[in-house]
Design a protein around this motif. Structure first.
Motif, PDB file in Angstrom:
ATOM      1  N   GLY A   4       0.658  -0.943   0.019  1.00  8.80           N
ATOM      2  CA  GLY A   4      -0.017   0.034  -0.036  1.00  8.80           C
ATOM      3  C   GLY A   4       0.742   1.145  -0.197  1.00  8.80           C
ATOM      4  O   GLY A   4       0.162   2.520  -0.145  1.00  8.80           O
ATOM      5  N   ILE A   5       2.045   0.892  -0.010  1.00  6.12           N
ATOM      6  CA  ILE A   5       2.560   2.375  -0.268  1.00  6.12           C
ATOM      7  C   ILE A   5       2.878   3.230  -1.020  1.00  6.12           C
ATOM      8  O   ILE A   5       3.016   4.512  -1.066  1.00  6.12           O
ATOM      9  N   ARG A   6       2.427   2.622  -2.612  1.00  2.83           N
ATOM     10  CA  ARG A   6       2.305   3.098  -4.055  1.00  2.83           C
ATOM     11  C   ARG A   6       1.465   4.268  -3.512  1.00  2.83           C
ATOM     12  O   ARG A   6       1.849   5.409  -4.219  1.00  2.83           O
ATOM     13  N   GLU A   7       0.752   4.475  -2.930  1.00  5.10           N
ATOM     14  CA  GLU A   7      -0.531   5.527  -2.524  1.00  5.10           C
ATOM     15  C   GLU A   7       0.050   6.790  -2.176  1.00  5.10           C
ATOM     16  O   GLU A   7      -0.214   7.506  -1.949  1.00  5.10           O
ATOM     17  N   LYS A   8       0.907   6.106  -1.713  1.00  5.29           N
ATOM     18  CA  LYS A   8       2.038   7.410  -0.480  1.00  5.29           C
ATOM     19  C   LYS A   8       3.194   7.884  -1.278  1.00  5.29           C
ATOM     20  O   LYS A   8       3.613   8.725  -0.598  1.00  5.29           O
ATOM     21  N   VAL A   9       3.757   7.956  -2.156  1.00  4.21           N
ATOM     22  CA  VAL A   9       4.452   7.863  -3.103  1.00  4.21           C
ATOM     23  C   VAL A   9       4.514   8.753  -4.312  1.00  4.21           C
ATOM     24  O   VAL A   9       4.015   8.419  -4.990  1.00  4.21           O
ATOM     25  N   GLU A  10       5.701   9.862  -4.841  1.00  4.35           N
ATOM     26  CA  GLU A  10       5.796   9.621  -6.052  1.00  4.35           C
ATOM     27  C   GLU A  10       6.517   8.948  -6.971  1.00  4.35           C
ATOM     28  O   GLU A  10       7.978   9.062  -5.769  1.00  4.35           O
ATOM     29  N   LEU A  11       6.275   8.026  -7.448  1.00  3.25           N
ATOM     30  CA  LEU A  11       7.385   7.462  -8.605  1.00  3.25           C
ATOM     31  C   LEU A  11       7.830   7.742  -9.630  1.00  3.25           C
ATOM     32  O   LEU A  11       7.847   8.188 -10.672  1.00  3.25           O
ATOM     33  N   ALA A  12       9.363   7.901  -9.336  1.00  2.00           N
ATOM     34  CA  ALA A  12       9.945   8.604 -10.926  1.00  2.00           C
ATOM     35  C   ALA A  12      11.129   6.969 -10.796  1.00  2.00           C
ATOM     36  O   ALA A  12      11.649   6.788  -9.931  1.00  2.00           O
ATOM     37  N   THR A  13      11.983   7.485 -12.061  1.00  2.00           N
ATOM     38  CA  THR A  13      12.369   6.160 -12.317  1.00  2.00           C
ATOM     39  C   THR A  13      12.806   7.039 -13.865  1.00  2.00           C
ATOM     40  O   THR A  13      12.857   7.621 -14.106  1.00  2.00           O
ATOM     41  N   LYS A  14      14.078   6.733 -14.400  1.00  2.00           N
ATOM     42  CA  LYS A  14      14.562   6.985 -16.084  1.00  2.00           C
ATOM     43  C   LYS A  14      15.140   5.765 -16.800  1.00  2.00           C
ATOM     44  O   LYS A  14      14.839   5.188 -16.182  1.00  2.00           O
ATOM     45  N   PHE A  15      15.503   6.660 -18.080  1.00  2.00           N
ATOM     46  CA  PHE A  15      15.905   5.709 -18.803  1.00  2.00           C
ATOM     47  C   PHE A  15      16.510   6.000 -19.780  1.00  2.00           C
ATOM     48  O   PHE A  15      17.384   7.356 -19.144  1.00  2.00           O
ATOM     49  N   GLY A  16      17.430   5.658 -20.687  1.00  2.00           N
ATOM     50  CA  GLY A  16      17.993   6.498 -21.537  1.00  2.00           C
ATOM     51  C   GLY A  16      19.655   5.250 -21.668  1.00  2.00           C
ATOM     52  O   GLY A  16      20.694   5.665 -22.018  1.00  2.00           O
ATOM     53  N   VAL A  17      20.028   4.359 -20.735  1.00  2.00           N
ATOM     54  CA  VAL A  17      21.494   3.643 -20.943  1.00  2.00           C
ATOM     55  C   VAL A  17      20.772   1.758 -20.856  1.00  2.00           C
ATOM     56  O   VAL A  17      20.213   1.502 -19.851  1.00  2.00           O
ATOM     57  N   LYS A  18      21.328   1.484 -21.954  1.00  2.00           N
ATOM     58  CA  LYS A  18      21.039   0.094 -22.072  1.00  2.00           C
ATOM     59  C   LYS A  18      22.542  -0.488 -22.088  1.00  2.00           C
ATOM     60  O   LYS A  18      23.576  -0.172 -22.379  1.00  2.00           O
ATOM     61  N   ILE A  19      22.737  -1.392 -21.274  1.00  2.00           N
ATOM     62  CA  ILE A  19      23.970  -2.064 -20.607  1.00  2.00           C
ATOM     63  C   ILE A  19      23.394  -3.746 -21.301  1.00  2.00           C
ATOM     64  O   ILE A  19      23.020  -4.276 -21.228  1.00  2.00           O
ATOM     65  N   GLU A  20      24.290  -3.929 -22.041  1.00  2.00           N
ATOM     66  CA  GLU A  20      24.693  -5.596 -23.211  1.00  2.00           C
ATOM     67  C   GLU A  20      25.375  -6.119 -23.278  1.00  2.00           C
ATOM     68  O   GLU A  20      26.079  -5.507 -24.127  1.00  2.00           O
ATOM     69  N   ASP A  21      25.461  -7.138 -22.408  1.00  2.00           N
ATOM     70  CA  ASP A  21      27.610  -8.138 -23.150  1.00  2.00           C
ATOM     71  C   ASP A  21      28.478  -7.412 -22.607  1.00  2.00           C
ATOM     72  O   ASP A  21      29.208  -7.205 -22.996  1.00  2.00           O
ATOM     73  N   GLY A  22      27.906  -6.395 -21.678  1.00  2.00           N
ATOM     74  CA  GLY A  22      28.901  -5.879 -20.413  1.00  2.00           C
ATOM     75  C   GLY A  22      29.641  -4.141 -21.494  1.00  2.00           C
ATOM     76  O   GLY A  22      30.389  -3.659 -20.209  1.00  2.00           O
ATOM     77  N   LYS A  23      28.507  -4.292 -22.799  1.00  2.00           N
ATOM     78  CA  LYS A  23      28.364  -2.412 -23.208  1.00  2.00           C
ATOM     79  C   LYS A  23      27.839  -1.903 -23.353  1.00  2.00           C
ATOM     80  O   LYS A  23      26.723  -1.760 -22.828  1.00  2.00           O
ATOM     81  N   ARG A  24      27.897  -0.576 -22.434  1.00  2.00           N
ATOM     82  CA  ARG A  24      27.322   0.361 -22.156  1.00  2.00           C
ATOM     83  C   ARG A  24      27.081   1.371 -23.221  1.00  2.00           C
ATOM     84  O   ARG A  24      27.693   1.750 -24.145  1.00  2.00           O
ATOM     85  N   GLU A  25      25.370   1.755 -23.620  1.00  2.00           N
ATOM     86  CA  GLU A  25      24.838   2.262 -25.029  1.00  2.00           C
ATOM     87  C   GLU A  25      24.275   3.053 -24.431  1.00  2.00           C
ATOM     88  O   GLU A  25      23.000   2.397 -23.676  1.00  2.00           O
ATOM     89  N   ILE A  26      24.120   4.546 -24.890  1.00  2.00           N
ATOM     90  CA  ILE A  26      22.778   5.392 -25.231  1.00  2.00           C
ATOM     91  C   ILE A  26      21.664   5.325 -25.807  1.00  2.00           C
ATOM     92  O   ILE A  26      22.155   5.367 -26.910  1.00  2.00           O
ATOM     93  N   ARG A  27      20.437   5.561 -25.483  1.00  2.00           N
ATOM     94  CA  ARG A  27      18.977   5.383 -26.768  1.00  2.00           C
ATOM     95  C   ARG A  27      18.303   5.632 -26.063  1.00  2.00           C
ATOM     96  O   ARG A  27      18.337   6.190 -24.727  1.00  2.00           O
ATOM     97  N   GLY A  28      17.739   6.467 -27.215  1.00  2.00           N
ATOM     98  CA  GLY A  28      16.562   7.843 -26.663  1.00  2.00           C
ATOM     99  C   GLY A  28      16.099   7.514 -27.251  1.00  2.00           C
ATOM    100  O   GLY A  28      14.339   7.791 -27.791  1.00  2.00           O
ATOM    101  N   ASP A  29      16.120   6.252 -28.523  1.00  2.00           N
ATOM    102  CA  ASP A  29      15.075   5.571 -29.873  1.00  2.00           C
ATOM    103  C   ASP A  29      13.813   5.359 -29.236  1.00  2.00           C
ATOM    104  O   ASP A  29      13.598   5.127 -28.604  1.00  2.00           O
TER     105      ASP A  29
END
Length: 69
Positions: A4-29
């Motif tokens: 029940g905590i979801r109703e008591k908070v504002e939830l923020a998260t981010k995107f933009g960095v994809k890590i695949e096979d140990g390599k970091r890739e910046i993505r925005g498509d």
């Protein structure tokens, strides 16, 4: 976000960095943004994210393309 905590908070998260096979890739498509959002929703166990923001700018395409995602 269980217990029940979801109703008591504002939830923020981010995107933009994809890590695949140990390599970091910046993505925005649009396909990546949608896939990353769906993965965040599933991982967090929620139906809605209050603030979803781009952690790193993908300089390979205009930011307007990412924003319209």
């Amino acid at each position: 976000m269980k217990g029940g905590i979801r109703e008591k908070v504002e939830l923020a998260t981010k995107f933009g960095v994809k890590i695949e096979d140990g390599k970091r890739e910046i993505r925005g498509d649009p396909a990546y943004v949608r896939a990353a959002c769906e993965a965040s929703l599933k991982r967090l166990g929620v139906d809605c994210i209050d603030l979803y923001y781009q952690h790193r700018i993908d300089t390979s395409l205009p930011v307007e393309i990412t924003v319209r995602s």
